[in-house]
Motif scaffolding. Structure first.
Motif, short mmCIF file in Angstrom:
data_model
loop_
_atom_site.label_atom_id
_atom_site.label_comp_id
_atom_site.label_asym_id
_atom_site.label_seq_id
_atom_site.Cartn_x
_atom_site.Cartn_y
_atom_site.Cartn_z
N ASN A 151 -26.11 44.63 2.96
CA ASN A 151 -27.44 44.77 3.55
C ASN A 151 -27.43 44.59 5.06
O ASN A 151 -28.44 44.81 5.70
CB ASN A 151 -28.43 43.82 2.89
N SER A 207 -28.52 49.36 5.72
CA SER A 207 -27.69 48.96 4.59
C SER A 207 -26.77 50.10 4.17
O SER A 207 -27.05 51.26 4.45
CB SER A 207 -28.58 48.56 3.42
N TYR A 255 -32.70 50.45 4.64
CA TYR A 255 -32.40 49.04 4.86
C TYR A 255 -33.06 48.23 3.76
O TYR A 255 -34.23 48.43 3.44
CB TYR A 255 -32.92 48.56 6.21
N SER A 256 -32.31 47.35 3.16
CA SER A 256 -32.83 46.42 2.17
C SER A 256 -32.26 45.05 2.49
O SER A 256 -31.05 44.87 2.49
CB SER A 256 -32.41 46.85 0.77
N TYR A 257 -33.11 44.10 2.77
CA TYR A 257 -32.62 42.77 3.13
C TYR A 257 -32.16 41.97 1.91
O TYR A 257 -31.50 40.94 2.08
CB TYR A 257 -33.67 41.99 3.93
#
Length: 80
Positions: free
Chosen positions: A4, A14, A41-43
């Motif tokens: 990520n 990511s 994007y994925s945190y």
């Protein structure tokens, strides 16, 4: 592996990655990556599931997307 990029000094994007490990040498090589054109994007909660045919099922976590990527990194399907 799903990275990520949280906490890295680069812009947040990511990506999925495959590594080849050489345990005797204590090294690794990146053998494949996929980043959805750098737009995802994925945190948290991202995942990559390798399939028997060499494709990857990529869950982009909090972005709310799932993709099936073939062994040439072509998107076979995309659910958002």
């Amino acid at each position: 592996m799903f990275n990520n990029t949280l906490g890295e000094d680069t812009p947040a994007a990511s990506y999925a990655a495959q590594y080849t490990l050489d345990e005797s040498a204590g090294t690794f090589d990146v053998t494949r990556t996929f980043d959805d054109d750098g737009s995802s994007y994925s945190y948290v909660l991202g995942d990559v599931d390798p399939q028997p045919d060499g494709s990857w099922l990529v869950n982009w976590g909090t972005k709310g997307a799932v993709q099936l990527i073939d062994d040439k990194n072509e998107v076979l399907w995309d659910i958002r």
